[in-house]
Scaffold this active site. Sequence first.
Site, PDB file in Angstrom:
ATOM      1  N   ASP A  11       9.073 -12.550  63.472  1.00 14.75           N
ATOM      2  CA  ASP A  11       9.217 -11.545  64.473  1.00 14.75           C
ATOM      3  C   ASP A  11       7.752 -11.714  65.330  1.00 14.75           C
ATOM      4  O   ASP A  11       6.630 -11.970  64.691  1.00 14.75           O
ATOM      5  CB  ASP A  11       9.516 -10.095  64.108  1.00 14.75           C
ATOM      6  N   ASP A  13       6.684  -8.896  68.266  1.00  6.58           N
ATOM      7  CA  ASP A  13       6.290  -7.558  68.561  1.00  6.58           C
ATOM      8  C   ASP A  13       6.053  -6.781  67.075  1.00  6.58           C
ATOM      9  O   ASP A  13       7.025  -6.319  66.589  1.00  6.58           O
ATOM     10  CB  ASP A  13       7.138  -6.774  69.526  1.00  6.58           C
TER      11      ASP A  13
END
Length: 220
Positions: A11, A13
Amino acid sequence: MTVAFASVVLDVDSTLCGIEGIDWLAGRAGDVIAREVASQTDRAMRGELKLEDVYAARLELVRPGRSDIDELGSAYIDALAPGALEVIASWHERGMKVVLVSGGIRQCILPVAGRLGIMPEDVHAVTVNVDATGGYTGFDTTSPLAVATGKRDVVEALRLPRLVFAAGDGITDLAMREVADMFCAFTGFASRPAVTSKADATASTFEEIDRLVLAGIPVR
């Protein structure tokens, strides 16, 4: 004996980088919008709201134009998690496949991916559209990454070399556990019990992620 991981899915963020891109953009739009967007983001990452119920609304509040996109791209680089550059470089040296799967804006993520030696075709995120003047006109509404289960679907469709290790901080990342061989909840920037309680492992630094990746999975 152990079986080694061949692929790592990250991922962006609050995992690869210590910011939430949409919240960063909202901060440029004033306090009222910033608070509303941050609340929606947090509730979606905790699983209290479905991502698809807030995705379009947050972008409509922020309406990021070309200059916003460019500046967020620089902010991602500045917010890169400590140790991530070195760890990802070592994975590449070992011949491992590293891909980014994010509900964030693809144009903003490409610069940090380039800094990490990750090719554009290995960046999976949502494209935002701008017009000739640089103004926001919408986003790719067909992207699976704008819905809560999208990361699972994207990782499954990629058919990455096995074994697959995935890491992220939010409930949308946890969905990848269904198609990865190990899912790690990353807590270096945000810790969410709804995610950590169901993860196969947790890590608060990229050095800890690296140890998990290099350890592989024990088999009898």
